[in-house]
Design a protein around this motif. Structure first.
Motif, PDB file in Angstrom:
ATOM      1  N   ALA A  94     -28.252 120.034  69.540  1.00 11.78           N
ATOM      2  CA  ALA A  94     -28.850 118.690  69.992  1.00 11.78           C
ATOM      3  C   ALA A  94     -28.085 118.512  71.719  1.00 11.78           C
ATOM      4  N   TRP A  95     -27.179 119.080  72.076  1.00 13.02           N
ATOM      5  CA  TRP A  95     -26.649 119.102  73.588  1.00 13.02           C
ATOM      6  C   TRP A  95     -27.835 120.014  74.176  1.00 13.02           C
ATOM      7  N   LYS A  96     -28.334 120.969  73.787  1.00 13.39           N
ATOM      8  CA  LYS A  96     -29.144 121.924  74.395  1.00 13.39           C
ATOM      9  C   LYS A  96     -30.571 121.096  74.535  1.00 13.39           C
ATOM     10  N   LYS A  97     -31.106 120.268  73.743  1.00 13.22           N
ATOM     11  CA  LYS A  97     -32.000 119.614  73.659  1.00 13.22           C
ATOM     12  C   LYS A  97     -32.135 118.523  74.526  1.00 13.22           C
ATOM     13  N   LYS A  98     -30.695 117.921  74.832  1.00 16.27           N
ATOM     14  CA  LYS A  98     -30.511 116.929  75.836  1.00 16.27           C
ATOM     15  C   LYS A  98     -30.448 117.449  77.115  1.00 16.27           C
ATOM     16  N   GLY A  99     -30.429 118.797  77.570  1.00 12.57           N
ATOM     17  CA  GLY A  99     -30.271 119.409  78.676  1.00 12.57           C
ATOM     18  C   GLY A  99     -29.044 119.773  79.059  1.00 12.57           C
ATOM     19  N   TYR A 100     -28.108 120.051  78.187  1.00 12.45           N
ATOM     20  CA  TYR A 100     -26.774 120.589  78.559  1.00 12.45           C
ATOM     21  C   TYR A 100     -26.612 121.902  77.806  1.00 12.45           C
ATOM     22  N   LYS A 101     -25.392 122.367  78.241  1.00 10.49           N
ATOM     23  CA  LYS A 101     -24.908 123.553  77.422  1.00 10.49           C
ATOM     24  C   LYS A 101     -23.408 123.563  77.261  1.00 10.49           C
ATOM     25  N   MET A 138     -24.921 119.906  54.417  1.00 10.77           N
ATOM     26  CA  MET A 138     -24.706 120.830  55.157  1.00 10.77           C
ATOM     27  C   MET A 138     -23.371 120.849  56.284  1.00 10.77           C
ATOM     28  N   THR A 139     -22.774 121.737  56.644  1.00 12.93           N
ATOM     29  CA  THR A 139     -21.621 121.579  57.332  1.00 12.93           C
ATOM     30  C   THR A 139     -21.929 121.911  58.576  1.00 12.93           C
ATOM     31  N   MET A 140     -21.823 121.009  59.733  1.00 16.63           N
ATOM     32  CA  MET A 140     -22.228 121.251  61.016  1.00 16.63           C
ATOM     33  C   MET A 140     -21.203 121.074  62.033  1.00 16.63           C
ATOM     34  N   PHE A 141     -21.420 121.802  63.106  1.00 21.82           N
ATOM     35  CA  PHE A 141     -20.031 121.822  64.264  1.00 21.82           C
ATOM     36  C   PHE A 141     -20.539 120.903  65.301  1.00 21.82           C
ATOM     37  N   PHE A 142     -19.565 120.021  65.654  1.00 19.78           N
ATOM     38  CA  PHE A 142     -19.970 119.146  66.871  1.00 19.78           C
ATOM     39  C   PHE A 142     -19.085 119.121  68.141  1.00 19.78           C
ATOM     40  N   PHE A 143     -19.420 119.390  69.121  1.00 19.61           N
ATOM     41  CA  PHE A 143     -18.956 119.278  70.491  1.00 19.61           C
ATOM     42  C   PHE A 143     -18.867 117.946  71.132  1.00 19.61           C
ATOM     43  N   GLU A 180     -21.973 120.757  80.032  1.00 18.06           N
ATOM     44  CA  GLU A 180     -22.145 120.817  81.334  1.00 18.06           C
ATOM     45  C   GLU A 180     -23.728 120.888  81.332  1.00 18.06           C
ATOM     46  N   PRO A 181     -24.295 120.246  82.425  1.00 19.52           N
ATOM     47  CA  PRO A 181     -25.833 120.483  82.717  1.00 19.52           C
ATOM     48  C   PRO A 181     -26.110 121.661  82.833  1.00 19.52           C
TER      49      PRO A 181
END
Length: 110
Positions: free
Chosen positions: A50-57, A93-98, A104-105
């Protein structure tokens, strides 16, 4: 409980424990009796993708701040019914969140 509610509750718990901060914005929460309360919005939580989709890594070396069991909609039914007759099924499902402090962009390729 919806995935959004599960994630929001976890955001509040992480903020309360000091693991994440706030967005600097306020939101209104309504309890079961209809009482509205203005509270600080906890920092955002998203999965790696989801972060990657928003333009972050995710920053190098960061580990997920939390893991949650959420629901994923599937349309796999064992019956041979037509698509319109199939009822959606859900899989836990077990998902991991950041947190937003862990990302960072992405650098744009030149």
């Amino acid at each position: 409980m919806t995935n959004e509610q599960i994630i929001l509750n976890e955001r509040f718990e992480l903020m309360k424990s000091g693991k994440i901060g706030t967005t600097g914005k306020y939101i209104y929460i309504e309890d079961a009796e209809g009482n509205k309360k203005k509270v600080k919005e906890p920092a955002q939580l998203h999965t790696f993708f989801a972060w990657k989709k928003k333009g972050y890594k995710v920053k190098h070396g960061e580990h997920a701040i939390t893991k949650l069991d959420i629901w994923k909609r599937t349309n796999t039914n064992s019956d041979n019914k037509e698509e319109s007759d199939k009822k959606p099924t859900f899989m836990k499902m077990t998902m991991f969140f950041f947190a937003d402090s862990q990302v960072e962009p992405m650098q744009k390729a030149e």
